[in-house]
Design an enzyme around this catalytic site. Structure first.
Site, mmCIF file in Angstrom:
data_model
loop_
_atom_site.group_PDB
_atom_site.id
_atom_site.type_symbol
_atom_site.label_atom_id
_atom_site.label_comp_id
_atom_site.label_asym_id
_atom_site.label_seq_id
_atom_site.Cartn_x
_atom_site.Cartn_y
_atom_site.Cartn_z
ATOM 1 N N GLY A 176 -10.824 7.191 8.828
ATOM 2 C CA GLY A 176 -11.921 7.582 7.789
ATOM 3 C C GLY A 176 -13.158 6.690 8.153
ATOM 4 N NE ARG A 189 -11.255 12.328 4.572
ATOM 5 C CZ ARG A 189 -10.846 10.988 4.313
ATOM 6 N NH1 ARG A 189 -11.797 10.116 4.853
ATOM 7 N NH2 ARG A 189 -9.772 10.774 3.790
ATOM 8 N NE ARG A 216 -6.224 4.981 20.659
ATOM 9 C CZ ARG A 216 -5.622 4.086 19.917
ATOM 10 N NH1 ARG A 216 -4.842 3.102 20.219
ATOM 11 N NH2 ARG A 216 -5.183 4.535 18.726
ATOM 12 N N GLY A 238 -10.813 0.425 13.557
ATOM 13 C CA GLY A 238 -10.311 0.890 14.836
ATOM 14 C C GLY A 238 -11.212 1.063 15.757
ATOM 15 C CD GLU A 267 -9.039 -1.735 4.747
ATOM 16 O OE1 GLU A 267 -8.445 -1.408 5.716
ATOM 17 O OE2 GLU A 267 -9.221 -0.903 4.005
ATOM 18 C CG HIS A 277 -13.218 2.589 3.909
ATOM 19 N ND1 HIS A 277 -13.921 3.675 4.569
ATOM 20 C CD2 HIS A 277 -11.971 2.858 4.409
ATOM 21 C CE1 HIS A 277 -13.232 4.431 5.314
ATOM 22 N NE2 HIS A 277 -12.003 4.123 5.068
ATOM 23 N NE ARG A 286 -6.361 1.183 0.511
ATOM 24 C CZ ARG A 286 -6.627 2.441 1.123
ATOM 25 N NH1 ARG A 286 -5.278 3.053 1.382
ATOM 26 N NH2 ARG A 286 -7.528 3.069 1.279
ATOM 27 C CG ASN A 289 -1.936 1.053 1.434
ATOM 28 O OD1 ASN A 289 -1.900 1.986 0.522
ATOM 29 N ND2 ASN A 289 -2.919 1.171 2.405
HETATM 30 P P1 ADP Z 1 -7.276 4.048 9.768
HETATM 31 O O1 ADP Z 1 -8.495 4.397 9.267
HETATM 32 O O2 ADP Z 1 -6.110 5.189 10.047
HETATM 33 O O3 ADP Z 1 -6.670 2.794 9.405
HETATM 34 P P2 ADP Z 1 -8.087 2.819 12.350
HETATM 35 O O4 ADP Z 1 -9.082 1.779 11.850
HETATM 36 O O5 ADP Z 1 -6.846 2.416 12.892
HETATM 37 O O6 ADP Z 1 -7.830 3.948 11.494
HETATM 38 O O7 ADP Z 1 -8.915 3.548 13.502
HETATM 39 C C1 ADP Z 1 -8.270 4.442 14.102
HETATM 40 C C2 ADP Z 1 -9.346 4.872 15.353
HETATM 41 O O8 ADP Z 1 -9.493 3.542 16.014
HETATM 42 C C3 ADP Z 1 -8.868 6.039 16.060
HETATM 43 O O9 ADP Z 1 -9.753 6.946 16.336
HETATM 44 C C4 ADP Z 1 -8.535 5.283 17.430
HETATM 45 O O10 ADP Z 1 -8.929 5.910 18.546
HETATM 46 C C5 ADP Z 1 -9.405 3.886 17.276
HETATM 47 N N1 ADP Z 1 -8.737 2.753 18.085
HETATM 48 C C6 ADP Z 1 -7.693 2.063 17.439
HETATM 49 N N2 ADP Z 1 -7.221 1.238 18.268
HETATM 50 C C7 ADP Z 1 -8.120 1.294 19.632
HETATM 51 C C8 ADP Z 1 -7.953 0.655 20.725
HETATM 52 N N3 ADP Z 1 -7.173 -0.338 21.241
HETATM 53 N N4 ADP Z 1 -8.858 1.149 21.652
HETATM 54 C C9 ADP Z 1 -9.783 2.141 21.490
HETATM 55 N N5 ADP Z 1 -9.776 2.627 20.116
HETATM 56 C C10 ADP Z 1 -9.036 2.482 19.284
#
Ligand code: ADP
Length: 395
Positions: free
Chosen positions: A209, A238, A281, A327, A381, A177, A88, A8
């Protein structure tokens, strides 16, 4: 030949994973960050070994790939036995609707979509070119973020703009996505023990996102992102859905240029703009401290998702399962509870105890008598790209 390298390539980063596909295992993974900037570094992990971190000036993408190949030689051994390399690619437009073996025509087609994704397609293409030069004998496959959504009917993908203008400039909804929505819909069906073709799902990819998809019988019929990833849900930075007149108003009243507004809506809005933090978080910490702006922002965030669930339940006619992933969807039980709150009338009944925690494999979090199953399905992914790459290579 049973290994697949998944790549990617972003504007300043290269993420990669090397899979053994038979039996399935991640052999190595890593990330080159801040290419061309101060503080660039490579983190490479081979198997269960401690990650190898190299902090050095990575001048450009070619240099980045060279360092990745060197890291493999230092930890885990050189890359051999490759069935294919899966890339990707963010935007496939309306022509690239399935994973595609890369040849001159594919490269041209990806380049043709660049105006629709100026920040993503050019680096994606650069990664493909470098990988082709480094592994000339290995098949390269492009897997598109937009592809899964190409089954949307016109009533879902058209904007109510003059037809000739929209046609000429290809202004329509594409959705993103897709690799994640496809993967979790399939996994959800497996988890429920029912054929994907029988199920109506709403999948919620909630990461930095975020997007929702309505999936009927394994095919996407609607999704919340549009021409670009700006439309739809409230995201980390966004705005998501907005009256388009806000753009003219910002221009006329605040004197912002088109580029200023682009930056504002893509990078300084969403949770960051409303709560002062884009990471959920951090938002949760602010909410726990009684911060009013963060509390309201979280309410807006969940409410927007809930509205889409209602809209997509109507689009599908019958809803079998609601699927949380990425996430936030996988890790934030407060958001899952906030989204499901008040959806009992649609048949969504959460079980508070099952909703706690961060499942690492698909889990049902709804009550036994909930007419709609609510699931957490961790997305992957990279694995989906690896599987699609192998399927293309093996014909
Ligand atoms: P990206 O779109 O950058 O791939 P992610 O799918 O990693 O993003 O998601 C990022 C979000 O997920 C952040 O807002 C983060 O707070 C949340 N997140 C990721 N891991 C955890 C965790 N272990 N506990 C709580 N929230 C998390």
């Amino acid at each position: 030949m049973s290994r697949v390298l998944v790549v990617n390539t972003g504007s300043s980063s290269i993420k990669y994973q090397l899979f053994e596909m038979d039996p399935q295992k991640v052999l190595a993974s890593g990330l080159v960050e801040r290419i061309g900037e101060a503080g660039s570094k490579l983190t490479h992990r081979a198997g269960d070994a401690e990650p190898l971190v190299v902090e050095e000036r990575v001048t450009d993408h070619s240099d980045g790939f060279d360092r990745v190949f060197k890291a493999f030689e230092n930890a885990g051994g050189p890359i051999t036995d490759l069935a294919g390399i899966g890339h990707r690619v963010v935007h496939g437009g309306d022509r690239l609707t399935a994973p595609t073996l890369v040849d001159d025509a594919t490269i041209q087609a990806i380049a043709d979509q660049a105006p629709l994704a100026p920040l993503h397609n050019p680096p994606n293409l650069l990664g493909i070119r470098i990988a082709m030069a480094s592994f000339p004998e290995t098949p390269q496959v492009a897997v598109f973020d937009t592809a899964f959504h190409q089954t949307m009917p016109p009533r879902a993908y058209r904007y109510a703009l003059p037809a000739d203008l929209a046609g000429e400039l290809r202004i329509r909804r594409y959705g993103f996505h897709g690799t994640s929505h496809a993967y979790v819909s399939r996994k959800a069906a497996e988890h429920l023990g029912r054929p994907a073709g029988e199920l109506n799902l709403v999948t919620l990819h909630l990461g930095n996102g975020a997007s929702v998809a309505a999936v009927a019988g394994g095919r996407c019929i609607d999704t919340s992102m549009g021409l670009t990833p700006l439309e739809g849900l409230v995201m980390g930075t966004r705005s998501g859905d907005l009256d388009p007149a806000v753009v003219f108003y910002l221009h006329r009243e605040a004197g912002l240029s088109v580029d200023d507004i682009d930056d504002l809506l893509n990078k300084r809005s969403g949770m960051l703009g409303m709560a002062g933090a884009n990471d959920m978080r951090e938002v949760a910490r602010l909410v726990a401290d009684g911060d009013e702006a963060a509390t309201e922002a979280l309410d807006v965030y969940c409410y927007r998702i809930r509205k889409y669930v209602g809209a997509y339940a109507a689009a599908l006619g019958r809803l079998d399962a609601l699927v949380f992933t990425a996430g936030i969807g996988e890790n934030n039980d407060a958001v899952r509870a906030g989204v499901c709150q008040g959806l009992e009338g649609l048949g969504v009944v959460l079980n508070a105890k099952r909703n706690k925690g961060r499942p690492k494999s698909p889990r049902t979090i709804s009550a036994d008598d909930s007419p709609v199953a609510v699931l957490v399905v961790p997305t992957n992914e990279e694995l989906e790209i690896a599987e699609q790459t192998l399927a293309v290579v093996r014909g």
